[in-house]
Enzyme design. Structure first.
Site, PDB file in Angstrom:
ATOM      1  N   THR A 139       0.801  -1.116   0.003  1.00 55.00           N
ATOM      2  CA  THR A 139       0.086   0.002   0.069  1.00 55.00           C
ATOM      3  C   THR A 139       0.774   1.328   0.079  1.00 55.00           C
ATOM      4  O   THR A 139       1.959   1.316   0.784  1.00 55.00           O
ATOM      5  CB  THR A 139      -0.925  -0.145   1.223  1.00 55.00           C
ATOM      6  N   GLY A 178       2.489  -3.406   8.182  1.00 54.25           N
ATOM      7  CA  GLY A 178       2.983  -3.442   9.702  1.00 54.25           C
ATOM      8  C   GLY A 178       4.110  -3.803   9.892  1.00 54.25           C
ATOM      9  O   GLY A 178       4.911  -4.788   9.073  1.00 54.25           O
ATOM     10  N   GLU A 421      -6.137  -6.116   3.658  1.00 53.04           N
ATOM     11  CA  GLU A 421      -6.147  -7.440   2.774  1.00 53.04           C
ATOM     12  C   GLU A 421      -7.357  -7.119   1.909  1.00 53.04           C
ATOM     13  O   GLU A 421      -8.063  -8.057   1.493  1.00 53.04           O
ATOM     14  CB  GLU A 421      -6.380  -8.529   3.735  1.00 53.04           C
TER      15      GLU A 421
END
Ligand SMILES: CCCCCCCCCC/C=C\C/C=C/C(=O)SCCNC(=O)CCNC(=O)[C@H](O)C(C)(C)COP(=O)(O)OP(=O)(O)OC[C@H]1O[C@@H](n2cnc3c(N)ncnc32)[C@H](O)[C@@H]1OP(=O)(O)O
Ligand SMILES: Cc1cc2nc3c(=O)[nH]c(=O)nc-3n(C[C@H](O)[C@H](O)[C@H](O)COP(=O)(O)OP(=O)(O)OC[C@H]3O[C@@H](n4cnc5c(N)ncnc54)[C@H](O)[C@@H]3O)c2cc1C
Length: 661
Positions: A139, A178, A421
Site C-alpha cells: 500500500t 505492519g 487485505e
C-alpha cells in the site's frame, strides 16, 4: 464461582466437552491445544503488566519482547507444527496483534510462494533465524485498493545487474505496512517493473531497509512509524520512501515472472500469482472473524448471566439480564453466527490448502473460485463480526465501555480486517465479478462448478418455466433444509437481478465501467446473498457430522437461529423473491422467539465450549468464575491515576485556580 453461572452450567442439556472436541477437530487436538496453552499460562515470563495501563511506546516494546520470547520458547519446546504455533500465539497474544506478525503471515508466505529454489536457499534460512525480519510493503499513501496504479518503480539497470527503486512522488510513499516503521530490516516491496524501457506491471522485490547488525536505515531509505491509530497500538505500521535504492537482480522474486541478465522480461503463467499472499490472508481471516465474535459473545453472555438489573416481576429479585428477550435477541443470533463462522473458517482454510496445492502443481483452474470465495467471505464475516462485537459491548451497558471488559480492545484490533487485505466493498465487487461471469456462462448452457453451481439450476428452470410455476416457493420456516433452499434461491435471484441491472445500464449507452458503477449496489447485494447462502449451507452440512444427539440438537437450534435471523434481517429480499409471504412475517418473529427460549438455557455452555481461558480473554466481565465486581474494583485500583492519592495536576492547575478566584 458465581452461583448464577454455576446453575447455568448445571442446567445445560449437552456435554460441553464434546462440543469443544468438535470445534477443535477431535479430542486429541483439544488435549494438545490445552497442553500448549498451559505452557504459556504457567510461564512467569508471560505474566506482564496490563497493557491497558501502558503508553503506546511501552506497548510496542512489550509486544516486541513478547514476540522474541515466543520464538525462543517455541524453539525450546519443539513447537513447529503450524496449528501448534497458532495455539501458542493465540494464548500468548490474547486479542492483541503480534509485533512481528507481518514477518510470519506475509513476508515468509510470500517468500515461499514467489521465490525460485535458489532464492529460497538464500532467504529462507535468514528469515527463519530472524537475521532478516521482514514486512510486506504494498500500500502507498495514494493507493491501497487500486494496486495496478501503485507508483513505486523498480527499473532494471543491466550495466550493474541491479534494480533501482524509487518513490517518485509523495503519494507513492509506502504507507501502512505492519512492522515497517521500526521492527523490520527488510521489506517485500511491490513496485512497477521497468526493463528495456517498458513497464511490466507490479512485481515483488526484496528490499533491505535497515542494516543488519546496527538496524540503522540504509542510504536512500526514509523509514518510520505512521503514528497512533484507532487500535493496533502494538504495531509500528510504517512509511517507506525509496530514493534510488539499488538491489541486486536476484532480489526480484522470480518463481514465475523473470528478468534475464540482458533485461529480457519473461511473463508469468498468471499475473495474479503476485497477489497470492493476499488470498492466503483473506482465507485465514474468515476463521479470525469467528474467533473475534466468539470471544465477544463469551464475555457478553457470561456477564449477562451474572449481571442482575431492573425488575421483571414486581417484588421479585432483579433478574439476570439474559432473561430479557431483547438481550437474548442481541446476543444469541451472534452466538449462532460465531458457530457458523467457525465452521466456514475451517472450510475456507481447507479449500485454500487444496486449491493452492493444485496451483503448486501447475493447475490454476480453481484460482478464480478461490479468489472470489475468499474475497467475499472475508468481507462478509469481518463486517458481521465487527458490528457484532460492538453489539456485545453495548449489551454489557456501561461496564462494556471499560477496557476491563476487553471488548473495546477486541473491537479496535479486529475492525481493521474490514479494510486491510482488501477493503470489504471492493472485495464484494470482486466476488460479484465472478458471480456475473458464472451467471453468463450458466445462462449460455455451460456448466459452472463449485459454490456457484446453483446457477446451473437457475438456467435449467428458465428453460422449463412450467416447472418453476408449479413449484411451491414459500419457505417452511421450521425446516432447516427448506431455509437453505430459500437462501439458494434468494442468491440466484439477486445475481440475476444484478446481471439485469448491468444489462439495463449498458443499454443506456454507458461504458462497461460506468454501467458497472451504476449497479454496484446491486452487485454487492448479490455477493452478500451468495456468501450468506454459502455460510448457511456449510453450517447445515456440518450438522451431519455430529454424532452425539444432545450436541446435535444444540447445534441444530443454533443453525436454525442463524438461518432464520438472516431471513428476519433480509425480509425484503425473501419477499421480493417470492420465498416468503406477508402473513409469514409474524411466523418468522414467532419462530425466532421460540428458538431464543430454546437456546437460552444452553447459552453459557455454548460459550464455554469455545474453551477460552481467562488469560486469553483478559476480561473482568467474561471471567469463567463470574466474580466480576470484586475484580473490577481491584482492576480499577491499578490505574496509573490511582498511584498517588492526590494527582499532580491538582497542585499545578486546580490549586492555583482556586487561589485566584
Ligand atoms: C496463519 C494465521 C493467519 C491469520 C491471519 C491474521 C490476520 C493477519 C493480521 C495482519 C494485519 C494486517 C496485514 C495487512 C496487510 C495488507 O493489507 S497488505 C495489502 C492488501 N491490499 C489489498 O488487498 C489490495 C486490494 N486490491 C486488490 O486486490 C486488487 O487491486 C483488486 C482485486 C481490487 C483489483 O485487481 P486488478 O489487478 O486491478 O484486477 P481487475 O482488473 O479488477 O481484475 C482482473 C482479473 O483478476 C482477478 N483477480 C484480481 N485479484 C485476484 C487475486 N488475488 N487472485 C486471483 N484473481 C484475481 C479478477 O477477478 C479479474 O478476473 P476476471 O476473470 O478478469 O474477471
Ligand atoms: C491496520 C492496518 C494494517 C495494514 N497493514 C498493511 C500491510 O501490512 N501492508 C500493506 O501493504 N498495507 C497494509 N494496510 C493497508 C490496507 O491494505 C489498505 O488500507 C486497504 O487495502 C484499503 O485501501 P485504501 O486504504 O487505499 O482504501 P481506499 O481504496 O481509499 O478506500 C476508501 C473508500 O473507497 C472505496 N473504494 C475504493 N475503490 C473502490 C472501487 N473500485 N469501487 C467501489 N468503492 C471503492 C472503498 O470501498 C472505501 O469505502 C493496512 C491497513 C490497516 C488499516
Amino acid at each position: 464461582m458465581n452461583p448464577d453461572l454455576r446453575k447455568e452450567r448445571e442446567a445445560a442439556t449437552f456435554n460441553t466437552e464434546l462440543l469443544t472436541h468438535i470445534l477443535d477437530g477431535g479430542s486429541e487436538r483439544t488435549r494438545r491445544r490445552r497442553e500448549i496453552e498451559s505452557l504459556v499460562i504457567g510461564d512467569p515470563d508471560f505474566c506482564h503488566e496490563d497493557a491497558n495501563f501502558l503508553s503506546r511506546s511501552e506497548r510496542y516494546e512489550a509486544a516486541v519482547k513478547k514476540s522474541a520470547l515466543m520464538i525462543m520458547k517455541m524453539r525450546e519446546y519443539g513447537i513447529s507444527d503450524p496449528d501448534e504455533i497458532y495455539y501458542y500465539k493465540c494464548i500468548a497474544n490474547g486479542s492483541h496483534p503480534e509485533a512481528i506478525g507481518l514477518h510470519f503471515v506475509m513476508f515468509l508466505p510470500t517468500l515461499k510462494s514467489l521465490c525460485t529454489p535458489a532464492q529460497m536457499d538464500k532467504w529462507l534460512p535468514l528469515a527463519l533465524s530472524f537475521q532478516v525480519i521482514g514486512t510486506y510493503a504494498q500500500t502507498e499513501m495514494g493507493h491501497g485498493t487500486h494496486i495496478r496504479a501503485l507508483e513505486t518503480t523498480a527499473t532494471f539497470d543491466p550495466a550493474t545487474q541491479e534494480f533501482v527503486l524509487n518513490s517518485p512522488t509523495v503519494s507513492s510513499i509506502k504507507w501502512w505496512p505492519g512492522g515497517l516503521g521500526k521492527t523490520s530490516n527488510h521489506a517485500i516491496v511491490l513496485a512497477q517493473l521497468y526493463t528495456q524501457g517498458q513497464c511490466h506491471g507490479l512485481h515483488a522485490f526484496i528490499v533491505p531497509i535497515r542494516a543488519m547488525g546496527t538496524h540503522e536505515p540504509l542510504p536512500g531509505v526514509v523509514v518510520g512509524d505512521i503514528g497512533p491509530k484507532f487500535g493496533f497500538d502494538e504495531i509500528d505500521n510504517g512509511f517507506l520512501k525509496l530514493e534510488n535504492v539499488r538491489i541486486p537482480r536476484e532480489n526480484m522474486l522470480m518463481k514465475y515472472a523473470k528478468v534475464e541478465p540482458d533485461g529480457r522480461y519473461i511473463k508469468p503463467p498468471s499475473d495474479k500469482l503476485t497477489y497470492g499472499t493476499m488470498v492466503f490472508i483473506r482465507s485465514m481471516v474468515v476463521g479470525e472473524s469467528a474467533k473475534a465474535i466468539s470471544k465477544a459473545c463469551t464475555i457478553a453472555i457470561r456477564y449477562s448471566t451474572v449481571r442482575r438489573q431492573s425488575e421483571l416481576r414486581p417484588g421479585e429479585p432483579e433478574p439476570q439480564i439474559l432473561d430479557y428477550q431483547t438481550q437474548q435477541f442481541k446476543l444469541l443470533p451472534l452466538l449462532a453466527t460465531a458457530y457458523a463462522f467457525h465452521f466456514v473458517g475451517q472450510y475456507m482454510r481447507q479449500t485454500y490448502l487444496r486449491i493452492t496445492g493444485d496451483i503448486n502443481l501447475g493447475d490454476f483452474s480453481e484460482l478464480p473460485e478461490l479468489h472470489a470465495l475468499s474475497a467475499g467471505l472475508k468481507a462478509f464475516t469481518t463486517w458481521v463480526a465487527s458490528a457484532g462485537i460492538e453489539v456485545c459491548r453495548m449489551s454489557c451497558g456501561g461496564h462494556g465501555y471499560s477496557h476491563c471488559s476487553s471488548l473495546p480492545g477486541i473491537y479496535v484490533n479486529f475492525t481493521p480486517t474490514c479494510t486491510y487485505e482488501g477493503e470489504n466493498t471492493v472485495m464484494m465487487l470482486q466476488t460479484a465479478r465472478y458471480l456475473l461471469k458464472s451467471y453468463t456462462q450458466a445462462s449460455a448452457g455451460q456448466k459452472v462448478s463449485g459454490m456457484v453451481s446453483y446457477l446451473n439450476e437457475m438456467s435449467q428452470q428458465r428453460l422449463q418455466p412450467q416447472q418453476v410455476s408449479a413449484r411451491s416457493t414459500s419457505v417452511n420456516l421450521k425446516d432447516l433444509s427448506s431455509l437453505v433452499e430459500a437462501y439458494k434461491i434468494r442468491a440466484s435471484k439477486l445475481v440475476e437481478l444484478a446481471a439485469k441491472s448491468l444489462q439495463t445500464e449498458l443499454q443506456l449507452m454507458k461504458t462497461k465501467e460506468d454501467a458497472w458503477n451504476h449497479c454496484s449496489i446491486d452487485l454487492v447485494r448479490a455477493s452478500d446473498a451468495h456468501c450468506h447462502f454459502v455460510i448457511v449451507k456449510l453450517f447445515c452440512s456440518k450438522l451431519a457430522e455430529v454424532e452425539d444427539t444432545a450436541v446435535h440438537s444444540a447445534l441444530y437450534s443454533l443453525a436454525h437461529l442463524y438461518a432464520l435471523h438472516g431471513v428476519y434481517q433480509n425480509t425484503g429480499d425473501f419477499l421480493q423473491a417470492g420465498l416468503l409471504t406477508v402473513p409469514q412475517l409474524t411466523q418468522v418473529t414467532q419462530q425466532l422467539k421460540e428458538l431464543l427460549s430454546q437456546i437460552r438455557p444452553n447459552s453459557v455452555a455454548l460459550v464455554d465450549a469455545f474453551d477460552y481461558r481467562d488469560e486469553m480473554l483478559n476480561s473482568v466481565l467474561g471471567r469463567y468464575d463470574g466474580n466480576v465486581y470484586d475484580n473490577m474494583f481491584e482492576w480499577a485500583r491499578k490505574s496509573p491515576l490511582n498511584q498517588t492519592e492526590v494527582h499532580n495536576s491538582f497542585y499545578k492547575y486546580l490549586k492555583p485556580l482556586q487561589s485566584k478566584l
